[in-house]
Design a protein around this motif. Sequence first.
Motif, mmCIF file in Angstrom:
data_model
loop_
_atom_site.group_PDB
_atom_site.id
_atom_site.type_symbol
_atom_site.label_atom_id
_atom_site.label_comp_id
_atom_site.label_asym_id
_atom_site.label_seq_id
_atom_site.Cartn_x
_atom_site.Cartn_y
_atom_site.Cartn_z
ATOM 1 N N VAL A 1 -2.049 96.501 -18.119
ATOM 2 C CA VAL A 1 -3.157 96.017 -18.941
ATOM 3 C C VAL A 1 -2.705 94.866 -19.839
ATOM 4 N N TYR A 2 -1.420 94.867 -20.219
ATOM 5 C CA TYR A 2 -0.855 93.798 -21.060
ATOM 6 C C TYR A 2 -0.334 92.642 -20.223
ATOM 7 N N ILE B 1 -5.027 104.250 -17.705
ATOM 8 C CA ILE B 1 -3.837 105.024 -18.038
ATOM 9 C C ILE B 1 -2.606 104.336 -17.457
ATOM 10 N N PHE B 2 -1.478 104.563 -18.106
ATOM 11 C CA PHE B 2 -0.181 104.045 -17.653
ATOM 12 C C PHE B 2 0.840 105.104 -18.023
ATOM 13 N N VAL B 3 1.568 105.645 -17.040
ATOM 14 C CA VAL B 3 2.403 106.815 -17.286
ATOM 15 C C VAL B 3 3.770 106.667 -16.639
ATOM 16 N N ALA C 1 5.051 100.417 -28.514
ATOM 17 C CA ALA C 1 4.864 98.980 -28.346
ATOM 18 C C ALA C 1 5.537 98.471 -27.078
ATOM 19 N N ARG C 2 6.698 99.027 -26.755
ATOM 20 C CA ARG C 2 7.396 98.613 -25.533
ATOM 21 C C ARG C 2 6.655 99.088 -24.287
ATOM 22 N N VAL C 3 6.125 100.319 -24.352
ATOM 23 C CA VAL C 3 5.334 100.828 -23.233
ATOM 24 C C VAL C 3 4.146 99.903 -22.984
ATOM 25 N N LEU C 4 3.453 99.539 -24.053
ATOM 26 C CA LEU C 4 2.311 98.628 -23.927
ATOM 27 C C LEU C 4 2.709 97.326 -23.267
ATOM 28 N N LYS C 5 3.805 96.713 -23.739
ATOM 29 C CA LYS C 5 4.183 95.390 -23.254
ATOM 30 C C LYS C 5 4.689 95.402 -21.812
#
Length: 213
Positions: free
Chosen positions: A125-126, A106-108, A117-121
């Motif tokens: 994990v990215y 999780i990432f919050v 997409a910005r949250v992911l990058k």
Amino acid sequence: MQHHTGLVSLAFDIPKSTVHRMSKAVIGIFRQLIAFPSADDLEVVGAGFAQLAGSPAFRVVAGAIDGCHIRIKPPASDVQCYFNRKLFNSVQLQAITDHQGKFLDIFVGYPGSVHDARVLKNSPVYTGRLFPPAGKCILGDGGYPCLSVPICLMTPYREPVQNAVQARYNRKHSRARNIVERAFGMLKTRWRSIFQKILITQCHILSTLQLTI
């Protein structure tokens, strides 16, 4: 952290000492409960996704990723940042689950207006190339980019699709990826009272927890 403990105590009408003990307990077991699968477990996960999709090609899938909006009352100085496309204020919870809906990562903390997409990058994990391992991929919806590096992420073909092969792939992709949406649904149902609470500085509490764990 004392300030945040007081806010949670007031919001849920429980003693500060209880909040403090529960927070320490949750942080202590966090990585035991939410962790990436071992090499042996990945084979089971892949078989599970292949069964969900109805195709052996999905045996290379190691997880499904999506974002969930957690409703908050935003800080008065930065309201627009937290106003999301669903027309309410929130922070983002990004999660990766396995084929059974078990949370692997999780990432919050990002404001609700920020694109998935910005949250992911910006997530570990990215940036740290933490998951999936080489030869494996994760599934994401059309809000994510299709990637081979730094992590492998498979998304559906854009609509309208060009042929029957793409349409069939999208159907199978959706069947497998939907497990992460079901996981969010179960999370919100199980902890409905928490998700219905609106804390003025909930975004700061979530960010602090992310940094702590």
